[in-house]
Motif scaffolding. Structure first.
Motif, PDB file in Angstrom:
ATOM      1  N   HIS A 197      -2.374   9.928   5.869  1.00 13.09           N
ATOM      2  CA  HIS A 197      -1.155  10.648   5.489  1.00 13.09           C
ATOM      3  C   HIS A 197      -1.314  11.556   4.275  1.00 13.09           C
ATOM      4  O   HIS A 197      -0.339  12.175   3.844  1.00 13.09           O
ATOM      5  N   GLY A 198      -2.507  11.652   3.717  1.00 13.97           N
ATOM      6  CA  GLY A 198      -2.724  12.547   2.597  1.00 13.97           C
ATOM      7  C   GLY A 198      -1.922  12.153   1.364  1.00 13.97           C
ATOM      8  O   GLY A 198      -1.701  10.973   1.088  1.00 13.97           O
ATOM      9  N   ASP A 199      -1.434  13.184   0.660  1.00 11.83           N
ATOM     10  CA  ASP A 199      -0.718  12.937  -0.596  1.00 11.83           C
ATOM     11  C   ASP A 199       0.589  12.166  -0.405  1.00 11.83           C
ATOM     12  O   ASP A 199       1.102  11.566  -1.350  1.00 11.83           O
ATOM     13  N   ALA A 200       1.127  12.190   0.822  1.00  8.74           N
ATOM     14  CA  ALA A 200       2.374  11.459   1.070  1.00  8.74           C
ATOM     15  C   ALA A 200       2.209   9.966   0.795  1.00  8.74           C
ATOM     16  O   ALA A 200       3.180   9.268   0.484  1.00  8.74           O
ATOM     17  N   ALA A 201       0.974   9.481   0.903  1.00  8.23           N
ATOM     18  CA  ALA A 201       0.732   8.059   0.658  1.00  8.23           C
ATOM     19  C   ALA A 201       0.994   7.672  -0.796  1.00  8.23           C
ATOM     20  O   ALA A 201       1.211   6.486  -1.094  1.00  8.23           O
ATOM     21  N   ASP A 202       1.000   8.658  -1.697  1.00 14.52           N
ATOM     22  CA  ASP A 202       1.258   8.334  -3.098  1.00 14.52           C
ATOM     23  C   ASP A 202       2.665   7.780  -3.297  1.00 14.52           C
ATOM     24  O   ASP A 202       2.932   7.097  -4.290  1.00 14.52           O
ATOM     25  N   SER A 203       3.576   8.078  -2.358  1.00 14.98           N
ATOM     26  CA  SER A 203       4.920   7.517  -2.467  1.00 14.98           C
ATOM     27  C   SER A 203       4.897   5.998  -2.368  1.00 14.98           C
ATOM     28  O   SER A 203       5.787   5.324  -2.879  1.00 14.98           O
ATOM     29  N   ALA A 206      -3.286   5.643  14.152  1.00 14.46           N
ATOM     30  CA  ALA A 206      -2.741   6.435  13.043  1.00 14.46           C
ATOM     31  C   ALA A 206      -1.337   5.924  12.754  1.00 14.46           C
ATOM     32  O   ALA A 206      -0.343   6.593  13.065  1.00 14.46           O
ATOM     33  N   PRO A 207      -1.224   4.754  12.169  1.00 14.42           N
ATOM     34  CA  PRO A 207       0.101   4.158  11.945  1.00 14.42           C
ATOM     35  C   PRO A 207       0.940   5.010  10.999  1.00 14.42           C
ATOM     36  O   PRO A 207       0.407   5.723  10.145  1.00 14.42           O
ATOM     37  N   PRO A 208       2.270   4.930  11.116  1.00  8.71           N
ATOM     38  CA  PRO A 208       3.141   5.665  10.204  1.00  8.71           C
ATOM     39  C   PRO A 208       3.037   5.123   8.785  1.00  8.71           C
ATOM     40  O   PRO A 208       2.512   4.025   8.556  1.00  8.71           O
ATOM     41  N   LEU A 209       3.568   5.884   7.847  1.00  9.21           N
ATOM     42  CA  LEU A 209       3.482   5.497   6.441  1.00  9.21           C
ATOM     43  C   LEU A 209       4.163   4.154   6.190  1.00  9.21           C
ATOM     44  O   LEU A 209       3.695   3.350   5.376  1.00  9.21           O
ATOM     45  N   SER A 210       5.268   3.907   6.890  1.00  6.26           N
ATOM     46  CA  SER A 210       5.980   2.645   6.697  1.00  6.26           C
ATOM     47  C   SER A 210       5.126   1.448   7.083  1.00  6.26           C
ATOM     48  O   SER A 210       5.301   0.347   6.540  1.00  6.26           O
ATOM     49  N   TYR A 211       4.203   1.645   8.021  1.00  9.70           N
ATOM     50  CA  TYR A 211       3.288   0.574   8.422  1.00  9.70           C
ATOM     51  C   TYR A 211       2.437   0.143   7.226  1.00  9.70           C
ATOM     52  O   TYR A 211       2.291  -1.053   6.934  1.00  9.70           O
ATOM     53  N   PHE A 212       1.899   1.145   6.537  1.00 10.42           N
ATOM     54  CA  PHE A 212       1.082   0.836   5.356  1.00 10.42           C
ATOM     55  C   PHE A 212       1.943   0.205   4.262  1.00 10.42           C
ATOM     56  O   PHE A 212       1.469  -0.658   3.516  1.00 10.42           O
ATOM     57  N   GLY A 213       3.186   0.639   4.159  1.00 13.33           N
ATOM     58  CA  GLY A 213       4.079   0.029   3.176  1.00 13.33           C
ATOM     59  C   GLY A 213       4.283  -1.447   3.447  1.00 13.33           C
ATOM     60  O   GLY A 213       4.287  -2.273   2.513  1.00 13.33           O
TER      61      GLY A 213
END
Length: 462
Positions: free
Chosen positions: A450-456, A416-423
Motif C-alpha cells: 500500500h505504499g505510504d498509505a501504510a503509515d496511517s 494483496a490484502p486491504p490496509l484494514s487487514y494489516f491493521g
C-alpha cells in the motif's frame, strides 16, 4: 465568445419567427455554424447540435424538435442557447411543465434570474405536486437571501417528499442562515433519521453541532462529510441526462455513484434502467444491493424476491437477497437462503461467507469460523475469509489464533490484502505482546502493498 453566442441566439429567434408567423413565409437563415462553438464543443457535440438544428429547420412548427434542440444545447452545457430553444418550444406549447422546468434551470444558469423564477412559478402552477420544483425554488430564494420565502417552499417540499431528507436539510440551511442553531440541529437530526449514511447529511449535522458548541460530537460527522454535496433526487433532470446517454453509460454512472456512497441517486438510476430493461438481472441485483446499503432492507427484499421469480437460481441475486434478509432482521430466512446457495454452489466461497456472517451475528462462533475457513480454502487469494476469521478471533481475545490466521493469508501467491487487514494483524500482534521487530516487519509488508498509505497504521496505533 459572447458575440458568437448572440449570433447563435439570433438564428434561433429568427427561426422562431418563421415557426410562429401567420404571415407570408420567409427565408430561413442558415443554422448555427458549429465552428461558432468550437471552443466549447467536441466533434460529437457539434454533430448533435447540427442535427438537432437541421431537424428544426426542416419542420419549424414541430414543438418536439424545439424541445430536442434545447436538450441538445443543455446537455452540452450551453444554457443560454438552451433557454432560447425552450422559450420557442413554449411559444408553441405554453403549458408543457417539463419544458418550463428546463427553461427555468437553463435561464438560472445563464444568469437570467427573473426569467428563471417566472418559468419555475409557471411549472409549479401546472404541476403543484412536483416536490423537486418547490425545493429548487426554495434554494434559489435562499441564495437571494429571502429566508422566509425559502422556508415556505421547503415546507411545501416536506409535504410532497415526506420520507426524504431533502426538506429537513434545506430547512436546516435556512435556519443556519437565520442563526437559529436549535432549529438547524432539529432538522439535521430528522435528516439523519431518514438518510443516516448520506455524507452531505453528516456534513450538515456536524455543522449544526459545531455551531451549537458541541465540537467533540461534530468532529466525526464533519470528517465523514468532508467535501460532500447534496444528493437530492430530481427525476425530471435525471431523465434529461439519461436521454443523452447510452444505457451502458448510465449504468457506469450508477456504479460511480455507488462508489461515492450516493445510494439515493444510484437507486433512482437503477429503477429507471429496470423500467427500460426489465430482463436485466444485473440491474435487479445492483438495485437490491443499493437499497440495502441505503438502509431500506425491506424494499431490497421485495425487489430481489421478484428478481428470483424472474431468474430462478440466479447466484448474484440469491446472494444479495441473503444479505437483505439478514439486514431486515429475518435471520432464519437468511440462514435458509445461505444454505440453499451452498447446496447449489458448494465450490464458491460467497455462500460460506454469507452463512458465516449470519452465524457470527447469532453468536455461533465455531460455525462462523468453520464457514470463513471453508471460504478461504475455496478462494486462497481472497482476503475476506481470513479477515472475518480474524475479526471473530479478535472479539474472542484469541490474539495468537487471530495472528496465525491473518499471517497465513500473507503467504499466498498474489495476495494483496486491504490496509484494514494489516491493521487487524498489527492489533493481534500488539495484543499478543509482539516485539518491535515483529511489528516493524509487518509494517514493511504493508508498505510493500500500500505504499505510504501504510503509515496511517502507525498513526492509528499511536
Amino acid at each position: 465568445m459572447r458575440g458568437r453566442a448572440i449570433r447563435a441566439l439570433g438564428v434561433l429567434v429568427a427561426l422562431a419567427a418563421t415557426a410562429c408567423s401567420d404571415g407570408p413565409s420567409i427565408t430561413l437563415p442558415p443554422p448555427p455554424d458549429p465552428a461558432a462553438v468550437a471552443d466549447v464543443l467536441d466533434d460529437e457535440g457539434r454533430g448533435r447540435v447540427r442535427a438537432a438544428t437541421d431537424a428544426v429547420v426542416a419542420a419549424p412548427g414541430e414543438v418536439a424538435l424545439w424541445r430536442a434542440l434545447g436538450k441538445t444545447y443543455e446537455t452540452n452545457d450551453l444554457p443560454a442557447q438552451a433557454e432560447a430553444a425552450y422559450a420557442i418550444a413554449l411559444l408553441l406549447d405554453p403549458e408543457d411543465a417539463r419544458t418550463l422546468y428546463r427553461a427555468a434551470i437553463t435561464a438560472r444558469k445563464a444568469g437570467n434570474g427573473a426569467a428563471a423564477f417566472d418559468y419555475l412559478d409557471r411549472t409549479i402552477d401546472l404541476e403543484p405536486g412536483y416536490g423537486p420544483a418547490w425545493r429548487r425554488r426554495g434554494l434559489w430564494k435562499l441564495e437571494e437571501g429571502d429566508v422566509d420565502a425559502a422556508r415556505r417552499s421547503f415546507d411545501r417540499t416536506a409535504e410532497l417528499l415526506p420520507d426524504a431528507a431533502d426538506a429537513p436539510l434545506c430547512l436546516a440551511r435556512a435556519a443556519l442562515l437565520a442563526d437559529d442553531v436549535t432549529e438547524a440541529l432539529r432538522q439535521t437530526t430528522v435528516a439523519r433519521e431518514r438518510a443516516p449514511k448520506d455524507p452531505y447529511v453528516r456534513l450538515m449535522h456536524g455543522t449544526a453541532l459545531r455551531r451549537a458548541g458541541r465540537v467533540d460530537e461534530a468532529e466525526d460527522h464533519l470528517v465523514a462529510g468532508q467535501g460532500a454535496t447534496p444528493t437530492f433526487i430530481d427525476p425530471w433532470t435525471a431523465e434529461l441526462r439519461r436521454g443523452a446517454e447510452s444505457d451502458e453509460a448510465i449504468a457506469a454512472r450508477a456504479q460511480r455513484l455507488e462508489g461515492e456512497r450516493k445510494w439515493g441517486e444510484a437507486i433512482a438510476i437503477y429503477r429507471e434502467l429496470l423500467r427500460k430493461r426489465p430482463d436485466d438481472s444485473g440491474v435487479i441485483q445492483r438495485l437490491g444491493v443499493c437499497l440495502r446499503a441505503d438502509g431500506r432492507a425491506a424494499e431490497a427484499v421485495t425487489v430481489l424476491e421478484a428478481g428470483l421469480e424472474r431468474f430462478p437460481g440466479h447466484h448474484d441475486i440469491s446472494m444479495a437477497l441473503t444479505g437483505a434478509l439478514q439486514a431486515a432482521g429475518r435471520s432464519s430466512e437468511a440462514l435458509a437462503a445461505a444454505n440453499e446457495i451452498i447446496e447449489r454452489w458448494d465450490d464458491r466461497p460467497a455462500g460460506y461467507l454469507a452463512r458465516g456472517a449470519i452465524r457470527r451475528d447469532a453468536g455461533d462462533v465455531s460455525g462462523a469460523l468453520s464457514d470463513f475457513s471453508r471460504a478461504s480454502d475455496l478462494a486462497p487469494t481472497d482476503p475476506r475469509g481470513r479477515m472475518f476469521q480474524g475479526q471473530v478471533l479478535l472479539q474472542q481475545k484469541r490474539w495468537a489464533d487471530a495472528e496465525r490466521v491473518l499471517e497465513s493469508g500473507l503467504d499466498r501467491p498474489g495476495a494483496a490484502p486491504p490496509l484494514s487487514y494489516f491493521g487487524m494483524l498489527l492489533q493481534a500482534k500488539a495484543r499478543r505482546g509482539a516485539n518491535g521487530a515483529e511489528i516493524s516487519a509487518t509494517l514493511d509488508r504493508a508498505r510493500a502493498v500500500h505504499g505510504d498509505a501504510a503509515d496511517s497504521l502507525v498513526r492509528t496505533r499511536r
